[in-house]
Design a protein around this motif. Structure first.
Motif, PDB file in Angstrom:
ATOM      1  N   ALA A 113      54.096  12.374  75.006  1.00 57.11           N
ATOM      2  CA  ALA A 113      54.388  11.077  75.622  1.00 57.11           C
ATOM      3  C   ALA A 113      54.137   9.946  74.637  1.00 57.11           C
ATOM      4  O   ALA A 113      54.901   8.970  74.563  1.00 57.11           O
ATOM      5  N   GLU A 114      53.064  10.068  73.852  1.00 51.62           N
ATOM      6  CA  GLU A 114      52.752   9.044  72.855  1.00 51.62           C
ATOM      7  C   GLU A 114      53.826   9.000  71.772  1.00 51.62           C
ATOM      8  O   GLU A 114      54.262   7.923  71.341  1.00 51.62           O
ATOM      9  N   LEU A 115      54.275  10.179  71.332  1.00 52.79           N
ATOM     10  CA  LEU A 115      55.330  10.231  70.325  1.00 52.79           C
ATOM     11  C   LEU A 115      56.642   9.698  70.890  1.00 52.79           C
ATOM     12  O   LEU A 115      57.395   9.004  70.193  1.00 52.79           O
ATOM     13  N   ALA A 116      56.933  10.006  72.151  1.00 52.44           N
ATOM     14  CA  ALA A 116      58.153   9.502  72.787  1.00 52.44           C
ATOM     15  C   ALA A 116      58.145   7.974  72.832  1.00 52.44           C
ATOM     16  O   ALA A 116      59.176   7.322  72.594  1.00 52.44           O
ATOM     17  N   ASP A 117      56.988   7.380  73.128  1.00 53.60           N
ATOM     18  CA  ASP A 117      56.878   5.914  73.142  1.00 53.60           C
ATOM     19  C   ASP A 117      57.174   5.343  71.763  1.00 53.60           C
ATOM     20  O   ASP A 117      57.861   4.321  71.622  1.00 53.60           O
ATOM     21  N   SER A 118      56.649   6.006  70.721  1.00 53.88           N
ATOM     22  CA  SER A 118      56.893   5.549  69.358  1.00 53.88           C
ATOM     23  C   SER A 118      58.372   5.658  68.997  1.00 53.88           C
ATOM     24  O   SER A 118      58.934   4.772  68.343  1.00 53.88           O
ATOM     25  N   ILE A 119      59.012   6.746  69.440  1.00 52.45           N
ATOM     26  CA  ILE A 119      60.431   6.949  69.147  1.00 52.45           C
ATOM     27  C   ILE A 119      61.289   5.907  69.865  1.00 52.45           C
ATOM     28  O   ILE A 119      62.280   5.416  69.312  1.00 52.45           O
ATOM     29  N   ARG A 120      60.921   5.547  71.089  1.00 51.83           N
ATOM     30  CA  ARG A 120      61.667   4.497  71.799  1.00 51.83           C
ATOM     31  C   ARG A 120      61.630   3.187  71.025  1.00 51.83           C
ATOM     32  O   ARG A 120      62.600   2.427  71.005  1.00 51.83           O
ATOM     33  N   GLU A 121      60.500   2.915  70.399  1.00 57.28           N
ATOM     34  CA  GLU A 121      60.318   1.654  69.691  1.00 57.28           C
ATOM     35  C   GLU A 121      60.911   1.680  68.286  1.00 57.28           C
ATOM     36  O   GLU A 121      61.549   0.714  67.845  1.00 57.28           O
ATOM     37  N   LYS A 122      60.718   2.810  67.560  1.00 55.12           N
ATOM     38  CA  LYS A 122      61.080   2.840  66.150  1.00 55.12           C
ATOM     39  C   LYS A 122      62.139   3.878  65.795  1.00 55.12           C
ATOM     40  O   LYS A 122      62.625   3.908  64.670  1.00 55.12           O
ATOM     41  N   GLY A 123      62.470   4.757  66.747  1.00 54.76           N
ATOM     42  CA  GLY A 123      63.410   5.823  66.458  1.00 54.76           C
ATOM     43  C   GLY A 123      62.707   7.014  65.813  1.00 54.76           C
ATOM     44  O   GLY A 123      61.499   7.001  65.602  1.00 54.76           O
ATOM     45  N   VAL A 124      63.488   8.045  65.495  1.00 55.14           N
ATOM     46  CA  VAL A 124      62.953   9.232  64.833  1.00 55.14           C
ATOM     47  C   VAL A 124      62.905   8.940  63.338  1.00 55.14           C
ATOM     48  O   VAL A 124      63.944   8.857  62.685  1.00 55.14           O
ATOM     49  N   LEU A 125      61.699   8.785  62.796  1.00 51.21           N
ATOM     50  CA  LEU A 125      61.545   8.356  61.405  1.00 51.21           C
ATOM     51  C   LEU A 125      61.755   9.481  60.408  1.00 51.21           C
ATOM     52  O   LEU A 125      62.132   9.223  59.262  1.00 51.21           O
ATOM     53  N   GLN A 126      61.509  10.714  60.837  1.00 46.43           N
ATOM     54  CA  GLN A 126      61.661  11.858  59.936  1.00 46.43           C
ATOM     55  C   GLN A 126      62.646  12.849  60.538  1.00 46.43           C
ATOM     56  O   GLN A 126      62.439  13.331  61.655  1.00 46.43           O
ATOM     57  N   PRO A 127      63.730  13.166  59.830  1.00 47.68           N
ATOM     58  CA  PRO A 127      64.726  14.091  60.390  1.00 47.68           C
ATOM     59  C   PRO A 127      64.114  15.468  60.670  1.00 47.68           C
ATOM     60  O   PRO A 127      63.188  15.899  59.987  1.00 47.68           O
ATOM     61  N   ILE A 128      64.644  16.139  61.671  1.00 48.48           N
ATOM     62  CA  ILE A 128      64.259  17.523  61.913  1.00 48.48           C
ATOM     63  C   ILE A 128      65.106  18.411  60.998  1.00 48.48           C
ATOM     64  O   ILE A 128      66.078  17.954  60.393  1.00 48.48           O
ATOM     65  N   LEU A 129      64.723  19.663  60.879  1.00 48.45           N
ATOM     66  CA  LEU A 129      65.457  20.616  60.039  1.00 48.45           C
ATOM     67  C   LEU A 129      66.107  21.654  60.937  1.00 48.45           C
ATOM     68  O   LEU A 129      65.443  22.251  61.792  1.00 48.45           O
ATOM     69  N   VAL A 130      67.412  21.863  60.775  1.00 47.76           N
ATOM     70  CA  VAL A 130      68.139  22.819  61.605  1.00 47.76           C
ATOM     71  C   VAL A 130      69.020  23.705  60.735  1.00 47.76           C
ATOM     72  O   VAL A 130      69.267  23.408  59.565  1.00 47.76           O
ATOM     73  N   ARG A 131      69.481  24.781  61.334  1.00 51.83           N
ATOM     74  CA  ARG A 131      70.482  25.640  60.704  1.00 51.83           C
ATOM     75  C   ARG A 131      71.566  25.924  61.736  1.00 51.83           C
ATOM     76  O   ARG A 131      71.348  25.773  62.950  1.00 51.83           O
ATOM     77  N   SER A 132      72.726  26.348  61.283  1.00 53.18           N
ATOM     78  CA  SER A 132      73.820  26.643  62.213  1.00 53.18           C
ATOM     79  C   SER A 132      73.437  27.811  63.117  1.00 53.18           C
ATOM     80  O   SER A 132      72.848  28.795  62.668  1.00 53.18           O
TER      81      SER A 132
END
Length: 288
Positions: free
Chosen positions: A56-75
């Motif tokens: 919840a704390e991270l979600a609040d930060s993301i609402r305010e500043k967005g996702v600052l560090q990209p996640i890593l994915v593969r196909s």
């Protein structure tokens, strides 16, 4: 291969650099915005517990500043045009809670073994992984990759003694593991009783008395088999006290115990990792 394993211990950014330098094809050089519904969690993710308060704390930060560090994915191999998370599930979950429709992601093509290895390295190095989850992650890495303890230590950037001591937690009885996952026992407590004749009984005594790690070590060696006399009679907890403990545990994501003696008493908050302690200290100092 040995060089690659040493490189993993330097962190996720170094690992990504080595993957690209080795010629691993990448679907796009930099991060791209990918719709959240096209991204799926990795079933082999070593982390199984995500504290609701922290999300919840991270979600609040993301609402305010967005996702600052990209996640890593593969196909995704099962769903063409979609993706599987390699590292960053916590950010992905928080982004969903924040109401985002897409997240920035780095797309890297890699096999199952490499994705599995990266997921473990990223969690062990960057997140407050529960000690038991960490132990099971090491055991899984050794089993799947056929690594020795020394090779595993190089991969995750930890000492061999740390890996060896942590692995002992994975062989504890289920009831002791449950105390460890809930934060009622720390890794230090669990290691102290791991080789004892009856770790389950010792765990119950440690939790009931709120023993320190040093006291748990003495108990395991048979040097502290008698409980200390209480300073006064302990009254049974009422429903309100139990409810307050549950509320605090939900907010903090840690084990909480309230001992009230006629209006005076003590509040115990048990943390499982130093990261949890740091988080608690930050919360308390922000309130000042």
């Amino acid at each position: 291969m040995a060089e690659n394993r040493r490189g993993l211990g330097r962190g996720l950014s170094a690992l990504l650099g080595e993957s690209e330098a080795a010629g691993a094809p990448a679907a796009g050089e930099g991060p791209r915005e990918i719709p959240i519904e096209l991204i799926h969690r990795n079933p082999e993710q070593p982390r199984t517990l995500f504290a609701e308060a922290e999300l919840a704390e991270l979600a609040d930060s993301i609402r305010e500043k967005g996702v600052l560090q990209p996640i890593l994915v593969r196909s995704s191999r099962l769903q063409p045009g979609e993706y599987q998370i390699v590292a960053g599930e916590r950010r992905w979950r928080a982004a969903q809670a924040a109401g985002l429709v897409s997240v920035p992601a780095l797309v890297r093509e890699m096999g199952d073994s490499q994705a599995f290895e990266i997921a473990i390295v990223e969690n062990v190095q960057r997140a407050d992984l529960n000690p038991l989850e960490e132990a099971k992650a090491y055991a899984a890495l050794m089993g799947r990759m056929q690594y020795t303890q020394d090779e595993t230590a190089k991969v995750v950037g930890k000492s061999r003694s740390h890996v060896a001591n942590t692995l002992r937690l994975a062989i504890l009885p289920p009831s002791v593991q449950a105390h460890l996952m809930a934060g009622r026992l720390t890794a230090g407590h669990a290691r102290a009783i791991a080789t004892a004749a009856d770790p389950e009984a010792l765990a119950e005594v440690i939790v009931a008395r709120g023993l320190s790690v040093r006291e748990a070590e003495a108990l395991a060696k048979g040097k502290a088999d008698r409980p200390k006399k209480a300073s006064g009679p302990r009254r049974p907890k009422d429903a309100d006290t139990h409810a307050l403990e549950a509320d605090l545990e939900e907010v903090l994501g840690m084990s909480v115990e309230i001992n009230d003696r006629g209006g005076a008493g003590e509040l115990k908050v048990r943390y499982a990792t130093l990261e949890q302690l740091d988080d608690l200290c930050r919360r308390l100092t922000r309130a000042l």
